[in-house]
Write an enzyme that holds these catalytic residues in place. Structure first.
Site, PDB file in Angstrom:
ATOM      1  N   TYR A   1      67.365  41.007   8.181  1.00 14.95           N
ATOM      2  CA  TYR A   1      66.624  41.061   9.451  1.00 14.95           C
ATOM      3  C   TYR A   1      67.602  41.133  10.614  1.00 14.95           C
ATOM      4  O   TYR A   1      67.462  41.969  11.513  1.00 14.95           O
ATOM      5  CB  TYR A   1      65.716  39.831   9.585  1.00 14.95           C
ATOM      6  CG  TYR A   1      65.053  39.736  10.936  1.00 14.95           C
ATOM      7  CD1 TYR A   1      64.099  40.670  11.324  1.00 14.95           C
ATOM      8  CD2 TYR A   1      65.387  38.723  11.826  1.00 14.95           C
ATOM      9  CE1 TYR A   1      63.496  40.590  12.576  1.00 14.95           C
ATOM     10  CE2 TYR A   1      64.793  38.641  13.070  1.00 14.95           C
ATOM     11  CZ  TYR A   1      63.842  39.577  13.437  1.00 14.95           C
ATOM     12  OH  TYR A   1      63.251  39.503  14.678  1.00 14.95           O
TER      13      TYR A   1
ATOM     14  N   SER B   1      66.178  40.269  19.150  1.00 19.79           N
ATOM     15  CA  SER B   1      65.963  38.886  18.727  1.00 19.79           C
ATOM     16  C   SER B   1      67.265  38.136  18.926  1.00 19.79           C
ATOM     17  O   SER B   1      68.336  38.747  18.982  1.00 19.79           O
ATOM     18  CB  SER B   1      65.579  38.861  17.248  1.00 19.79           C
ATOM     19  OG  SER B   1      65.659  37.555  16.720  1.00 19.79           O
TER      20      SER B   1
END
Length: 192
Positions: free
Chosen positions: A150, A137
């Site tokens: 995250y 990501s």
């Protein structure tokens, strides 16, 4: 896609929605054999279409034995040329407030799940000079408030991918790291 004397085979985690679903659909249309996996596969085969080279497996990447069994079942059908580690979800909250059990869970899926599946398939991928595709990501490169845990899972995938490349490139294994930003998937619906 036929290359030489064999059909290319992809093993993809997290295929029920988002990038995993889109990639499985695309590869099937291109003529790949696809092992589509997800924790919840109800209706997935019908959703992906009636392809003779589609094989759907329920797989929870948090479970060592499940990963080993699923990989064994897939390899009994065909060797894998491409592994796509896509399964994952987001956890948002401040460092001070997030429950540590929630942190353990997101690491189990987003990082250790990647490790489990990669370890299980690496002997085959090394033998075939295959490709490992890691879905990281943009959060693996930058952090914003409440994204620390995250992002930490994605930073971990980035480090793992670099080490994997260094360890396997001499065997012809290719490692690809994808760092998408925000796309119209169900990612935020599944975020905690």
């Amino acid at each position: 896609m036929e290359t030489g004397s064999h059909m290319e085979t992809a093993f993809i985690t997290g295929c029920a929605s988002g990038f995993g679903y889109a990639l499985a659909s695309r590869l099937l249309a291109l003529g790949y054999r696809v092992f589509a996996t997800d924790k919840d596969v109800e209706g997935l085969a019908a959703k992906l279409g009636n392809f003779p080279d589609l094989h759907v497996f329920a797989l929870d990447v948090r479970q060592d034995e499940a990963v080993q069994q699923t990989v064994s079942r897939a390899l009994a059908i065909a060797p894998v040329d491409v592994l796509v580690n896509n399964a994952g979800y987001a956890l948002f909250g401040t460092v001070e407030e997030v429950d540590l059990e929630a942190v353990r869970e997101v690491f189990e899926v987003n990082f250790l799940g990647v490790v489990r599946v990669t370890q299980a398939l690496l002997p085959c991928l090394r033998e075939r000079a295959g490709t490992v595709v890691q879905l990281s990501s943009v959060a693996g490169r930058t952090v914003f408030p409440e994204s620390g845990f995250y992002a930490a899972t994605k930073y971990s995938v980035e480090a793992l991918s670099e080490a994997l490349f260094q360890e396997t490139c001499s065997f012809g294994v290719k490692v690809r790291l994808i760092e998408p930003g925000s796309f119209a998937t169900k990612f935020l619906e599944h975020a905690v």
